[in-house]
Design a protein around this motif. Structure first.
Motif: not given
Length: 124
Positions: A10, A18, A118
């Motif tokens: 993110g 994170l 990701t």
């Protein structure tokens, strides 16, 4: 064949944290050493951290040591990357990878299976 699926990326401000997760399936998880790598735009994929199948012998790249922690939960067949004190230069796509037996390696070519990645973006 081992399937690896990352999650948890993110957008975060510099100095933030994170936690990435990578769920594995398809083989006895405790037999798999696992690693995290990352690739920033225009750069080669680089090693971040790795750990053996028993959760021992963690290995870190110098530029994340002391800020990132790799761990795993064999009961959940998941490996984690806790990232603290994030910097803009940590911005990249993060990939998890696995290799059958052996210790966690810093060499991408030693890994057999990879996730799709990701995105982690750290704003200044």
């Amino acid at each position: 064949q081992v399937q690896m699926v990352e999650s948890g990326g993110g957008l975060v401000q510099a100095g933030g944290s994170l936690r990435l997760s990578c769920a594995a399936s398809g083989r006895t998880f405790s037999n798999l050493a696992t690693g995290w790598f990352r690739q920033a735009p225009g750069k080669e994929r680089e090693f971040v951290a790795a750990i053996n199948g028993r959760g021992g012998s963690p290995n870190y790249a110098g530029n994340v040591k002391g800020r990132f922690t790799i761990s795993r939960d064999n009961a959940k067949t998941t490996v984690y990357l806790q990232m603290n004190s994030l910097k803009p230069e940590d911005t990249a796509i993060y990939y998890c990878a696995s290799r059958f037996m052996g210790d966690g390696s810093s060499v991408a070519g030693n890994y057999d299976s990879w996730g799709q990645g990701t995105q982690v973006t750290v704003s200044s």
